[in-house]
Design an enzyme around this catalytic site. Sequence first.
Site, short mmCIF file in Angstrom:
data_model
loop_
_atom_site.label_atom_id
_atom_site.label_comp_id
_atom_site.label_asym_id
_atom_site.label_seq_id
_atom_site.Cartn_x
_atom_site.Cartn_y
_atom_site.Cartn_z
N ARG A 1 -8.24 -1.11 8.61
CA ARG A 1 -9.18 0.52 8.26
C ARG A 1 -9.22 0.85 9.72
NH1 ARG A 1 -13.52 -1.68 3.92
NH2 ARG A 1 -13.95 0.42 3.41
N CYS A 2 -8.22 1.16 10.26
CA CYS A 2 -8.14 1.76 11.84
C CYS A 2 -7.63 3.20 11.86
CB CYS A 2 -7.19 0.77 12.79
SG CYS A 2 -5.40 1.34 12.48
N GLU B 1 -12.35 4.67 6.09
CA GLU B 1 -12.34 3.85 7.31
C GLU B 1 -13.40 4.06 8.39
OE1 GLU B 1 -8.47 4.54 8.18
OE2 GLU B 1 -7.79 2.60 7.34
N GLN C 1 0.72 -1.23 0.17
CA GLN C 1 -0.05 0.03 -0.14
C GLN C 1 0.82 1.18 0.28
OE1 GLN C 1 -2.89 -2.44 3.03
NE2 GLN C 1 -3.34 -0.05 2.81
#
Lengths: 291, 177, 793
Positions: C369-370, C739, C222
Amino acid sequence: MYPSRFSYDAPTSVEEAIAILDRNGGEAKVLAGGQSLIPMLKLRFASPERVVDINGIPGLEYHRIDPDGTLRIGALCRHEDLEFSTILGNSFPTLAQAASLVADPIVRTRGTFVGSLCHADPQGDWSATMIALGGRIVAQGPNGRREIEARDFVLGPFVNALAFNEIAVEAVVSPAKGKALGGYLKLERRVGDFATASVAVALDMDGETVSRAGCALAGVGGRTIDANDAISVLVGKSLNAESIKAAAVAVAAAAEPRTDHRGSSSYKRHIVETFVTRILSSIANSEKKAA
Amino acid sequence: MTSLYDEVQTPPAAGVEVRRITVNVNGTDRTVDVEPRLLLAHLLRQALQLTGTHIGCDTTSCGACTVLMDGRPVKSCTVLAVQANGHEVETVEGLATASELHPIQEGFKEEHGLQCGFCTPGMMLASKALLERNPNPTEDEVRWALSGNACRCTGYQNIVKSVLWAAQKMRDQDQEA
Amino acid sequence: MAPLDELKIGGLGASRRRVEDNRFVRGKGRYVDDVVLPGMLHMEILRSPVAHARIKSIDTSAAWEVPGVRLVLTGETMAARNLAWMPTLSYDTQAVLATDKVRFQGQEVAAVVADNPYIAKDALDKIVVEYEQLPAIVNPIQAQSPDAPLIRDDKENQLTNRIFDWEIGDKEAVDRAFAEADVVSKMDLHYPRSHPSPLETCGSIADYDRSTGKLTVYMTSQAPHIVRAAVAMVAELPEHMIRIISPDLGGGFGNKVPIYPGYVISILASILTECPVKWVEDNSSNLISTGFARDVYLEGELALRKDGKILGMRMHTISDHGAFFADAQPTKFKIGLMHSTFACYDIPAGHLTSEGYYTNKAPGGVAYRCSFRVTEAMFFQERMMHAAANDLGMDQAEFRRVNLVGDDMFPYRTAFGFLTDSGQYGKCLDVGMEAIGYSTFKQEQEEARKRGKLLGIGISTMTEPLGAGNSREYDIIGIKMFDSAELRIHMTGKAILRTGAKTQGQGHETTWAQIVAHELGIPADDIVVEEGDTDTAPFGMGTYASRSTPVAGAAVAMAARKIRAKARKIAAHLLEVSEEDIEWELGRFYIRGNQERGVTIQDCALAAYSNVPDGLEPGLENTSYYDPPNLTWPFAAYFCKVEVDAETGVWDVLKFVAVDDCGVRINPMIVEGQVMGGLTEAYAAANMQYITFDEEGNCIGSNYIDYLLPTSWETPGFELHEVVTPCPHHPIGAKGVGECATVAGPAAFVNAVMSAIEHTGVRNVDMPLMPNRVYEALQTGKNVSGMPPVLGD
């Protein structure tokens, strides 16, 4: 992810398949749907020397009800054939209800009923159903055919009663003498999950009286639990709150659940009792409505 | 493909079995020599360079590798390549014609039924199999039929809409025909 | 002449159909495992079956004998080249291949490179490793004990299993608040470990070309530029001779940010074999060894006045980082942005303390997704809020409304120093309450209870910090967290845009072009977007923590604006007026007062190559490196209605309403897709996802049989609503949303189930709320904890 090496045969008759098994002294495994065997090959939990693929043998895909009402399921009848079957509902409701709960829709196009019985997974839906129905497995070997009672077919987790040179060619279920009623409930946290607990109930009713009762459990023991004796408390009785409760308690007592990440043993036992109650109550209610 | 040359590869060790199989893939017969242990998914991806079929797990759980075998959806990671001998296999590469996308592909695009695209080939083929049996499914029937195909990105709601969009288009096309 | 219709050209607000779909629906995506290079070999990794053990011996001789095997690597081989250990993104070190000990089940111990992966696996099975098992630490409380074995005995000066202590806020002010409080509400719980589990696992193809000295690595990353920098440090290859190509990614969710041992081993393998080496892990390896998410314990308290006002907030967190501290997170913040907790509420005083520990598990924590631990921050917040409302005897919505920051209070400085700048929190609450039927729920719930049915409603409201972050405060291993965009307009008015972000399904190829369309009036279809190749993309910190729209998206807008500024000069030249007399409307410059006389942006593009004014360079392109002035602050208000089956503990979602305010929406269709995807992951965490450990450190849930992902059958439908409060500092007013749903979602589900069983007095059931846990809560009236080791919750 990658199976270890094996030799491969694709026989075109049952006799040929048996001969191959016979020659290989227990080192060969039968491949039908492959939805239980191939995952084990990929993780190398199974590393047979030889795989005998029976998918090329014609005439084994059937399921039918004979004129005398006997249900016969061939070795290559797929789960989804039973899920979409138009002939099971009235005569074999337990089977009909279980069919759509086996694995997931894609696995059901390949996996076979008979193969699943042979796999003898303690969480297997079909093993529980067959034991509740008092069904039989037809085994064919070099010396001919024999029938094995479903309750005697599973010897332990993933161990069945076939000899190394026998193939299960058919499953047989006798019809109810009176009215066939039954149900199958499974606690799975999502589609395709193994059962936290599941219950198969099959009743043979003579009017309002239960003339035969069968029950088996999956997911609550080291192997499929035969609860036929436990549920026989219903025989000769009608379905009412009292008899249902007695049956549910007896069946729950027959379970041998183990505590694991799906739940404690007491929770699983409780689910068994709840599901027996729900299946029997549902039968009782729909019978009342029909009457 | 007509070959001009064919380098002879090192055969596997002596005594290792190799089988010649012919699989009809997206309408064309493909003949390959394979070890029996080769998974159908690897035959497609590696031998035939059809990388549209994806592998998402190792426990037959996720359905990303779904292809159609004789018209029925199967998890190609749980079928041996040798088992496809003599059978028809349809992969995502076989959905579109030279000039047109299949309505299912159009539907997924129209209704945002994909994000990362990894589950999409398997999801579309499972949808195609559904619509062949049931041209007018309800939302529940779509959700049930696709419950063997995992998606991490979309939350499924748009996938359902994509399939229903495609179903409508296919019914309209059948009407016109 | 009629002005351009922005929606028709695919500008902001258009639900433009996705460009990337064209290849994905044809099965023509190019994921790492799809890439084939001539002469490519395949690598498989041998992993430790035990959680904590000394390695007594490794015998690879039989593996070398397998025909088709080219190379076998152990920790010893790596150590000879100084590659047995590598630095992490948190200034720790991580083993590449184990040398002295293994420290988690699944840790990399050896690797085989062979002609195909089947042979590599055959050879792997022939490697014999002798382990001397040691006791395993499976939770941070065990790790704290003075008797606990020392996990990181490889590190000098590491005398315990504690990694860090961290603190923020005003302890004295909070102590005073608690002294004054009418009611003190306590909540202790565990946000359990889960795993992002993208469907595509991690992998790389390393290709070292000895003739040029160039290393090319295809990688599931990513953040390819961070990887290039790290590889330059670790492998001691010069940075300009390293090319990282991150092609299509089958999901990331933070799992593909860290640099994994497999990547490094494949690089060395390529150098040693002089062939490209492909390593693609299987799903079980991904689950057991790569960056997990969460695993934080909370001890939380709120000081409350009896009218519902929160006077102070105290939070202590204990986090489990696994055997190596390897999180990608801003250097300054050891527990990420945990201190963004309670940012949407007007709280005068807060104090947060935090400790982190090593355990015998895979490294990780910041993932899934934090937004850098914001999932934990907001879950803790909303669980504490839920309990506090009950402790006060106040309605859940009312209690939140009393405390939410009002519209007129922005810009608002939180107790922990964040500056939130915009929002309409009350309106979002109203929209959601209306949609879920809040006003009639209490009655509905009572009537249902009389019939033996348990209904519950859960609320979750939060604002979260996205778009990390300004260079004053944010960096990862010293690199500042800006992002970049490079835009070039060709002579026929078509364009190519490259950014430092890396999409994994968020649709950048579609949405970035929409920003350019908005700024320049060039139709989005005329703009191609590329990301992920470090040889061509400008330096960026990658896509995670929902930072791309806020940072890279801003860079796109700024690059386009610089181009518009140059085009204006060209327009003036073409129209033969001075620049001051030029006006702009979408896609066109015209002379003020004479709208008919103008030139299109395409005219300017052609002129840039054929007719520039004196003194102006030809060409029409620019680059922007954007250092965001502040974080952005989207807001979410979620409402969940559930029914619990009291006899089994199974619960079903009857309705879920999500109100999201993420500022200006570039592509509404894509925003909604992100919300639904995030809500499904929130549902998965709340309902079934479970990765845990037994007393020996064996991982339970390291395959898809045990680690459950919801299917289309279980996943509920979601009703989505929008409120739009533009971000005041972002060039196009967008805030980011990738997110939000995973951050705010889980508490909505959990609060709903807790509401359904509130008559039992149970305060907390740890996620996942599996049927057996809910049943246990109903039967015992006691809290249900998920702290490992757990067996038969």
